[in-house]
Enzyme design. Structure first.
Site, mmCIF file in Angstrom:
data_model
loop_
_atom_site.group_PDB
_atom_site.id
_atom_site.type_symbol
_atom_site.label_atom_id
_atom_site.label_comp_id
_atom_site.label_asym_id
_atom_site.label_seq_id
_atom_site.Cartn_x
_atom_site.Cartn_y
_atom_site.Cartn_z
ATOM 1 N N LYS A 221 -11.153 25.427 52.616
ATOM 2 C CA LYS A 221 -10.134 24.568 53.238
ATOM 3 C C LYS A 221 -9.967 24.854 54.731
ATOM 4 O O LYS A 221 -10.423 25.878 55.239
ATOM 5 C CB LYS A 221 -8.805 24.748 52.501
ATOM 6 C CG LYS A 221 -8.829 24.047 51.139
ATOM 7 C CD LYS A 221 -7.467 23.902 50.541
ATOM 8 C CE LYS A 221 -7.579 23.125 49.235
ATOM 9 N NZ LYS A 221 -6.368 23.211 48.430
ATOM 10 N N ARG A 256 -9.278 28.605 42.158
ATOM 11 C CA ARG A 256 -10.012 27.325 42.124
ATOM 12 C C ARG A 256 -11.025 27.350 43.264
ATOM 13 O O ARG A 256 -10.644 27.338 44.431
ATOM 14 C CB ARG A 256 -9.022 26.168 42.275
ATOM 15 C CG ARG A 256 -9.651 24.796 42.144
ATOM 16 C CD ARG A 256 -8.586 23.701 42.244
ATOM 17 N NE ARG A 256 -9.154 22.385 42.021
ATOM 18 C CZ ARG A 256 -9.774 21.672 42.966
ATOM 19 N NH1 ARG A 256 -9.868 22.130 44.207
ATOM 20 N NH2 ARG A 256 -10.289 20.488 42.685
HETATM 21 C C1 9MG Z 1 -7.466 18.861 43.371
HETATM 22 N N1 9MG Z 1 -7.175 19.964 44.256
HETATM 23 C C2 9MG Z 1 -7.632 20.139 45.522
HETATM 24 N N2 9MG Z 1 -7.129 21.256 46.053
HETATM 25 C C3 9MG Z 1 -6.333 21.794 45.105
HETATM 26 C C4 9MG Z 1 -5.521 22.935 45.048
HETATM 27 O O1 9MG Z 1 -5.378 23.748 46.079
HETATM 28 N N3 9MG Z 1 -4.843 23.183 43.911
HETATM 29 C C5 9MG Z 1 -4.936 22.352 42.849
HETATM 30 N N4 9MG Z 1 -4.234 22.651 41.745
HETATM 31 N N5 9MG Z 1 -5.686 21.237 42.853
HETATM 32 C C6 9MG Z 1 -6.361 20.976 43.965
#
Ligand code: 9MG
Length: 278
Positions: A221, A256
């Site tokens: 990000k 994630r």
């Molecule tokens: C779909 N998506 C994209 N970035 C995300 C994040 O930081 N958290 C979650 N739960 N979904 C995300």
């Protein structure tokens, strides 16, 4: 409270942090947009992430990057359902990243065991779609909506506001019959947040983890770009792995990530150096 049979509950009891591999079946996601837009490419990428050690796959048919346009429900279904059907017996927990109750229902019927909703089940009918099953849910905080959320984010006290929002969404879900142990929360890095908001929330992870298990999404990000000076998402692997380790150290229950193998190796080294086994 009766013991839940939701797969996430069992997984969280056995292993932490869990690795959630990202599968974007979209033409326009911020890092890998278009690379896995066909079901065949998405299924192949999913199998690679499983081989690399993913515990969960997060399959999404709508980009939620800043500026993204909403996708019609039918199009989202066409994107995610073939992938879910192909992977339902692949041995990992399947999560679907969606804001749409209709997609939630179809995805859960097709084998998903978790809904990852950046809108925290605020759409009419979304809470019910999850409550009627034993699926788990990730409730994420977002200020605004993806198309415009980075135009002018504003908070008086970002940690207090995000905490209050997540607490309210947990309470709404529990009142609707979703067991507390099926709920995961997420401060939503980059979703209607300035760099300093993201930093404050990252530093508040131990506090947030007292509400519910926390999912952290920092992979590739812009916050990583700011800290490393790397403008291209392709150059943010090392920064993303460092952030994942840092978040794990502060209690993140689920990471994630785009890069499962690299994150897994980094966690294994760190745990063994800490004397925590592999
Ligand atoms: C779909 N998506 C994209 N970035 C995300 C994040 O930081 N958290 C979650 N739960 N979904 C995300």
């Amino acid at each position: 409270m009766t013991a839940s049979t939701a797969p996430i509950v069992r997984l969280l009891q056995t292993r932490r942090p869990l690795l959630m591999g990202i599968v974007n079946v979209t033409p326009d996601s911020f890092h890998d947009g278009g690379r896995y837009a066909s079901p065949e490419a998405a299924i192949a990428q999913s199998r690679r992430l499983i081989d690399e050690g993913a515990d969960i796959l997060d399959i999404g048919g709508e980009s939620t990057r800043p500026g993204a346009q909403p996708v019609a429900v039918q199009e989202e279904l066409v994107r995610v359902l073939p992938v879910l059907r192909a992977l339902r017996n692949a041995g990992v927990l399947l999560s679907v990243d969606t804001r749409q109750p209709q997609v939630m229902r179809a995805a859960l019927a097709a084998g998903a065991a978790m809904i990852n909703d950046v809108n925290a089940l605020r759409a009419p009918g979304a809470i019910e779609a999850v409550a009627e099953t034993d699926a788990s849910v990730c409730l994420m905080h977002m200020q605004g909506e993806p198309r415009t959320m980075q135009q002018a984010p504003r908070y008086d006290d970002v940690v207090a506001e995000v905490t209050a929002f997540l607490r309210q969404r947990i309470d709404a879900c529990v009142a609707a019959g979703i067991g507390r142990d099926r709920i995961v929360i997420d401060p939503g890095f980059g979703f209607g947040k300035r760099f300093e908001d993201n930093l404050a929330l990252a530093r508040a992870l131990p506090e947030l983890a007292r509400l519910a298990p926390v999912l952290v999404g920092l992979s590739r990000k812009s916050m990583i770009g700011v800290m490393t000076g790397r403008a291209s998402t392709a150059e943010r692997l090392a920064g993303s792995v460092a952030a994942a380790l840092w978040a794990a150290r502060r209690g993140a229950a689920i990471l994630r990530v785009h890069d499962v193998a690299a994150t897994r190796d980094a966690l294994a080294v760190w745990r063994q150096l800490e004397g925590e086994g592999s």
